[in-house]
Motif scaffolding. Structure first.
Motif, PDB file in Angstrom:
ATOM      1  N   LEU A 214      60.104  49.017  77.881  1.00  6.68           N
ATOM      2  CA  LEU A 214      61.933  48.993  77.812  1.00  6.68           C
ATOM      3  C   LEU A 214      62.331  49.905  78.555  1.00  6.68           C
ATOM      4  O   LEU A 214      63.539  49.816  79.234  1.00  6.68           O
ATOM      5  CB  LEU A 214      61.954  49.073  76.184  1.00  6.68           C
ATOM      6  CG  LEU A 214      63.235  49.208  75.748  1.00  6.68           C
ATOM      7  CD1 LEU A 214      64.347  47.946  76.122  1.00  6.68           C
ATOM      8  CD2 LEU A 214      63.485  49.483  74.437  1.00  6.68           C
ATOM      9  N   GLU A 215      61.706  51.141  78.575  1.00  6.42           N
ATOM     10  CA  GLU A 215      62.588  52.358  79.210  1.00  6.42           C
ATOM     11  C   GLU A 215      62.658  51.868  80.811  1.00  6.42           C
ATOM     12  O   GLU A 215      63.924  52.219  81.212  1.00  6.42           O
ATOM     13  CB  GLU A 215      61.566  53.514  79.360  1.00  6.42           C
ATOM     14  CG  GLU A 215      62.333  54.936  79.630  1.00  6.42           C
ATOM     15  CD  GLU A 215      63.369  55.281  78.733  1.00  6.42           C
ATOM     16  OE1 GLU A 215      64.220  55.899  79.159  1.00  6.42           O
ATOM     17  OE2 GLU A 215      63.038  55.228  77.509  1.00  6.42           O
ATOM     18  N   PRO A 216      61.808  51.479  81.727  1.00  2.00           N
ATOM     19  CA  PRO A 216      62.236  51.068  82.971  1.00  2.00           C
ATOM     20  C   PRO A 216      63.452  50.287  83.305  1.00  2.00           C
ATOM     21  O   PRO A 216      64.314  50.335  84.082  1.00  2.00           O
ATOM     22  CB  PRO A 216      61.114  50.565  83.413  1.00  2.00           C
ATOM     23  CG  PRO A 216      60.067  50.958  82.864  1.00  2.00           C
ATOM     24  CD  PRO A 216      60.565  51.139  81.493  1.00  2.00           C
ATOM     25  N   VAL A 217      63.754  49.217  82.311  1.00  2.18           N
ATOM     26  CA  VAL A 217      64.646  48.198  82.336  1.00  2.18           C
ATOM     27  C   VAL A 217      66.048  48.952  81.807  1.00  2.18           C
ATOM     28  O   VAL A 217      67.116  48.915  82.471  1.00  2.18           O
ATOM     29  CB  VAL A 217      64.372  47.046  81.500  1.00  2.18           C
ATOM     30  CG1 VAL A 217      65.416  46.116  81.502  1.00  2.18           C
ATOM     31  CG2 VAL A 217      63.158  46.476  81.922  1.00  2.18           C
ATOM     32  N   MET A 218      65.722  50.072  80.914  1.00  2.00           N
ATOM     33  CA  MET A 218      67.031  50.850  80.452  1.00  2.00           C
ATOM     34  C   MET A 218      67.488  51.545  81.719  1.00  2.00           C
ATOM     35  O   MET A 218      68.619  51.691  81.782  1.00  2.00           O
ATOM     36  CB  MET A 218      66.744  51.764  79.330  1.00  2.00           C
ATOM     37  CG  MET A 218      66.531  51.279  77.855  1.00  2.00           C
ATOM     38  SD  MET A 218      66.095  52.603  76.836  1.00  2.00           S
ATOM     39  CE  MET A 218      65.915  51.677  75.241  1.00  2.00           C
ATOM     40  N   GLN A 219      66.503  52.163  82.164  1.00  2.00           N
ATOM     41  CA  GLN A 219      67.197  53.071  83.292  1.00  2.00           C
ATOM     42  C   GLN A 219      67.627  52.270  84.518  1.00  2.00           C
ATOM     43  O   GLN A 219      68.762  52.736  84.920  1.00  2.00           O
ATOM     44  CB  GLN A 219      65.746  53.869  83.990  1.00  2.00           C
ATOM     45  CG  GLN A 219      65.265  54.752  82.964  1.00  2.00           C
ATOM     46  CD  GLN A 219      66.267  55.964  82.557  1.00  2.00           C
ATOM     47  OE1 GLN A 219      67.229  56.269  83.092  1.00  2.00           O
ATOM     48  NE2 GLN A 219      65.841  56.771  81.497  1.00  2.00           N
ATOM     49  N   ALA A 220      66.983  51.174  84.766  1.00  2.20           N
ATOM     50  CA  ALA A 220      67.698  50.133  85.726  1.00  2.20           C
ATOM     51  C   ALA A 220      68.939  49.785  85.377  1.00  2.20           C
ATOM     52  O   ALA A 220      69.930  49.858  86.491  1.00  2.20           O
ATOM     53  CB  ALA A 220      66.827  49.131  86.236  1.00  2.20           C
ATOM     54  N   GLY A 221      69.179  49.412  84.213  1.00  6.04           N
ATOM     55  CA  GLY A 221      70.803  49.065  83.630  1.00  6.04           C
ATOM     56  C   GLY A 221      71.590  49.945  83.809  1.00  6.04           C
ATOM     57  O   GLY A 221      72.751  49.714  84.130  1.00  6.04           O
ATOM     58  N   TYR A 222      71.426  51.316  83.342  1.00 10.14           N
ATOM     59  CA  TYR A 222      72.253  52.226  83.653  1.00 10.14           C
ATOM     60  C   TYR A 222      72.408  52.899  85.084  1.00 10.14           C
ATOM     61  O   TYR A 222      73.415  53.183  85.375  1.00 10.14           O
ATOM     62  CB  TYR A 222      71.665  53.806  82.811  1.00 10.14           C
ATOM     63  CG  TYR A 222      72.707  54.929  82.708  1.00 10.14           C
ATOM     64  CD1 TYR A 222      73.689  54.656  81.889  1.00 10.14           C
ATOM     65  CD2 TYR A 222      72.432  55.775  83.622  1.00 10.14           C
ATOM     66  CE1 TYR A 222      74.590  55.692  81.724  1.00 10.14           C
ATOM     67  CE2 TYR A 222      73.462  56.995  83.395  1.00 10.14           C
ATOM     68  CZ  TYR A 222      74.418  56.858  82.562  1.00 10.14           C
ATOM     69  OH  TYR A 222      75.343  57.829  82.404  1.00 10.14           O
ATOM     70  N   LYS A 223      71.505  52.483  86.073  1.00 12.99           N
ATOM     71  CA  LYS A 223      71.635  52.871  87.181  1.00 12.99           C
ATOM     72  C   LYS A 223      72.849  51.864  87.966  1.00 12.99           C
ATOM     73  O   LYS A 223      73.405  52.203  88.586  1.00 12.99           O
ATOM     74  CB  LYS A 223      70.186  52.915  88.193  1.00 12.99           C
ATOM     75  CG  LYS A 223      70.434  53.136  89.616  1.00 12.99           C
ATOM     76  CD  LYS A 223      69.208  52.841  90.257  1.00 12.99           C
ATOM     77  CE  LYS A 223      69.270  53.299  91.965  1.00 12.99           C
ATOM     78  NZ  LYS A 223      67.750  53.103  92.416  1.00 12.99           N
ATOM     79  N   TYR A 224      72.539  50.803  87.590  1.00 16.90           N
ATOM     80  CA  TYR A 224      73.381  49.542  88.413  1.00 16.90           C
ATOM     81  C   TYR A 224      74.499  49.025  87.758  1.00 16.90           C
ATOM     82  O   TYR A 224      75.358  48.521  88.405  1.00 16.90           O
ATOM     83  CB  TYR A 224      72.337  48.387  88.685  1.00 16.90           C
ATOM     84  CG  TYR A 224      71.450  48.840  89.654  1.00 16.90           C
ATOM     85  CD1 TYR A 224      71.711  48.831  90.954  1.00 16.90           C
ATOM     86  CD2 TYR A 224      70.127  48.876  89.320  1.00 16.90           C
ATOM     87  CE1 TYR A 224      70.808  49.191  92.025  1.00 16.90           C
ATOM     88  CE2 TYR A 224      69.003  49.167  90.522  1.00 16.90           C
ATOM     89  CZ  TYR A 224      69.160  49.564  91.617  1.00 16.90           C
ATOM     90  OH  TYR A 224      68.509  49.653  92.685  1.00 16.90           O
ATOM     91  N   LEU A 225      74.531  49.275  86.394  1.00 17.63           N
ATOM     92  CA  LEU A 225      75.834  48.798  85.507  1.00 17.63           C
ATOM     93  C   LEU A 225      76.478  49.610  84.819  1.00 17.63           C
ATOM     94  O   LEU A 225      76.084  51.032  84.840  1.00 17.63           O
ATOM     95  CB  LEU A 225      75.176  47.763  84.332  1.00 17.63           C
ATOM     96  CG  LEU A 225      74.079  46.773  84.857  1.00 17.63           C
ATOM     97  CD1 LEU A 225      73.579  45.997  83.740  1.00 17.63           C
ATOM     98  CD2 LEU A 225      74.650  45.791  85.849  1.00 17.63           C
ATOM     99  N   ASP A 226      77.971  49.356  84.675  1.00 20.59           N
ATOM    100  CA  ASP A 226      78.819  50.380  83.731  1.00 20.59           C
ATOM    101  C   ASP A 226      79.027  49.625  82.340  1.00 20.59           C
ATOM    102  O   ASP A 226      79.728  48.443  82.800  1.00 20.59           O
ATOM    103  CB  ASP A 226      79.713  50.735  84.685  1.00 20.59           C
ATOM    104  CG  ASP A 226      80.969  51.742  83.846  1.00 20.59           C
ATOM    105  OD1 ASP A 226      80.226  52.603  83.035  1.00 20.59           O
ATOM    106  OD2 ASP A 226      82.049  51.556  83.881  1.00 20.59           O
TER     107      ASP A 226
END
Length: 468
Positions: A214-226
């Motif tokens: 879960l954690e890597p997908v969270m971090q990617a979401g926060y990096k690319y999305l607002d």
């Protein structure tokens, strides 16, 4: 022109013996350059864990050159005088043991809760156990540091934050990382667009074994999305989902993909409510289900339809043991302190830096007294909105009204939670029964009475307000 220097703030961390939260809190404070030199007071009544976490704090301080003053005590009143910020991350009773009873006791009487932390009958017990301690901390703060910010990290977030807001004169904010699940949810659907690898069968379940996926997908979401979201804690709804770089509105694409072509087993409860009510819920099914009356019917067994997995209490115990061992190993030199460098912030340094040094820092998730922030929710309720921290304090952003169907679900939970807060504060059994009967999972008066009686008996040592 002569320049003035602002004195580094005094930060008191109550519950510092918690390795799970403590690793994030301590590393986030001491890796933040603007907070180098803070006066950091660590408080916990469990001396062995406090010693370990204090050793870790001193180790981080040396290795990262943070220049913090660090002291530790089991007596919070020794630490609180003249504090600027007080972090409260505590639990009354052995966390997993009492939480499991919060689930088992209602089950014995025929109520199968999906989670039993923030709503449902178990959340009443969770509130009632923790509320006296949080108020006692607040009373000490009113005496010893009345201008400090009370930073609450204890669930049920809306209830305990409201108790401090309603019954004390302190400035209070509730902090939670739940919106990160919303980022993971959106990124799970958009992963190919951003070149992100998502594991087969990926889901947002909160169990310990799922954390590495879960954690890597969270971090990617926060990096690319607002994501701009609001509502109430663990039950918030996305107003906007945009590309963080370009500002492109991604809501239409998420709707099109999730409703038509994406996996039918991906957070199916969230998907169905998204389709019905028009906004994407952000918490993931594990927390979303706590607030709904449609997930516990023993005949239709909706937990099977939506794959609502229970909290893994043994998994949580393992997580605590693993994090404590990690702290010990870092202090002993068996592991690198750099493992902590990039742990996700829980909002602590952003608030302290923003308020102390007027940094105007945007926060995507704050729990604050409403006072019009969400115009169609009660004024005195604790709501979750984005906001800013600056020398003016911690301010939420005013949001448009929630769609009326979503607002009504929130209003029901807030009205019920308000009654829970009053019952738990005053130790009033009549109000407690009324509160349980307003619970969305309760469908029988005698059942509610039996659950309340068992709670008061099982947790008597932790409920002094009901036994006085």
């Amino acid at each position: 022109m002569e320049r003035t220097t602002i004195k580094p703030p005094k930060v008191v961390y109550i519950g510092a013996g918690s390795a799970v939260f403590g690793l994030k809190a301590l590393s986030a404070i001491m890796r933040t350059e603007a907070l180098h030199g803070v006066d950091l007071q660590l408080v916990d009544i469990h001396e062995p864990n406090l010693e370990i976490m204090t050793s870790l704090a001193n180790h981080i301080n040396r290795e990262w050159g943070a220049g913090c003053t660090i002291n530790a005590t089991t007596q919070r009143r020794e630490a609180l005088p003249d504090a600027d910020f007080v972090i409260v991350s505590v639990q009354v009773g052995p966390r997993e043991t009492v939480w499991e009873q919060d689930w088992k006791i209602p089950l014995k009487h025929g109520v199968r809760q999906p989670y039993a932390e923030n709503s449902g009958p178990g959340a009443f017990a969770h509130t009632a156990r923790n509320l006296p301690l949080l108020i006692d901390i607040a009373r000490d703060m009113e005496e010893l540091c009345p201008d400090a910010w009370y930073m609450n990290f204890v669930n049920p977030m809306i209830r305990l934050t409201q108790a401090v807001s309603r019954y004390t004169n302190l400035k209070v904010v509730g902090l939670c990382h739940q919106l990160m699940w919303g980022y993971a949810l959106a990124m799970g659907i958009l992963a190919d667009r951003y070149g992100i690898d998502v594991p087969p069968g990926f889901n947002l379940h909160t169990n310990y074994h799922n954390k590495p996926f879960l954690e890597p997908v969270m971090q990617a979401g926060y990096k690319y999305l607002d994501i701009k979201a609001c509502g109430i804690n663990h039950f918030s709804w996305a107003y906007e989902i945009r590309d963080r770089s370009t500002g492109e509105d991604l809501y239409p694409l998420i709707r099109q993909r999730w409703f038509n072509a994406y996996r039918h087993d991906f957070e199916p409860l969230s998907c169905e409510l998204f389709q019905i009510f028009g906004l994407m819920p952000t918490p993931g099914d594990s927390h979303l289900c706590e607030f709904l009356q449609w997930v516990h019917d023993p005949v239709t067994r909706p937990w099977e339809k939506y794959n609502l997995t229970l909290q893994s209490f043994d998994g949580n115990r393992k997580r605590r043991a693993d994090r404590l061992q990690q702290a010990q190993d870092i202090v002993a030199g068996k592991r690198s302190v750099e493992e902590l460098r990039h742990l996700r912030s829980e909002g602590i340094p952003e608030i302290i830096e923003g308020v102390t040094y007027n940094r105007d820092i945007y926060m995507h998730q704050l729990n604050l007294p409403n006072n019009g922030l969400i115009p169609n929710l009660p004024a005195d309720a604790i709501v979750e909105v984005p906001g800013m921290t600056s020398a003016m304090g911690i301010r939420g952003l005013n949001m448009d009204p929630l769609p009326e169907g979503i607002a009504e679900m929130c209003r029901r939970e807030l009205a019920y939670s308000s009654l829970v807060v009053d019952a738990a504060y005053h130790g009033n059994k009549e109000l407690a029964l009324q509160a349980l009967l307003l619970d969305p999972m309760m469908n029988d008066i005698d059942r509610a009475r039996a659950i309340l009686d068992d709670f008061l008996l099982e947790f008597a040592e932790y409920l002094p307000q009901f036994t006085g």
